[in-house]
Design a protein around this motif. Structure first.
Motif: not given
Length: 124
Positions: A12-17, A67-70, A85-90, A122-124
């Motif tokens: 997924x791209x950065x910012x995606x879900x 950002x995350x919900x379990x 709101x995924x980032x490459x660090x995820x 997660x791609x930037x």
């Protein structure tokens, strides 16, 4: 024994879900808590989030709060992790885990049962 299988990883791209699912089977009645962990190659496996099977009490690591919900669906013996709101660090392999213990919701050693893991990139 409890068996766990994860679904839903991907690119997924950065910012995606993305939404991860974890299907549980076996002696589910012995499970008190389920959780998600993640691991980057060459690093330790880190806690992400957990939820108690009965009451649905949740606990998150600081970096994913907001950002995350379990969540869980006990009728279908499935746990979810909605990641926004995924980032490459995820980027990591995400593991589903189950614990029979009341304490230590974020401690890897407290979880006796593990899935095989699913890759999230997660791609930037």
């Amino acid at each position: 024994q409890v068996q766990l299988v994860e679904f839903g990883g991907g690119l997924v791209q950065a910012g995606g879900s993305l939404r991860l699912s974890c299907a549980a089977s076996g002696r589910i009645s012995i499970v008190y808590r389920m959780g998600w962990f993640r691991q980057v190659p060459g690093k330790e496996r880190d806690f992400v989030a957990s939820i108690t099977r009965s009451a649905g009490n949740t606990y998150y690591t600081d970096s994913v709060k907001g950002r995350f919900t379990i969540s869980r669906d006990n009728a279908n013996s499935t746990m979810y992790l909605q990641m926004n709101s995924l980032t490459p660090d995820d980027t990591a392999i995400y593991y589903c885990a189950a614990s029979t213990l009341i304490y230590n919701p974020s401690t890897e050693n407290a979880y006796a049962y593990w899935g095989q893991g699913t890759q999230v990139t997660v791609s930037s």
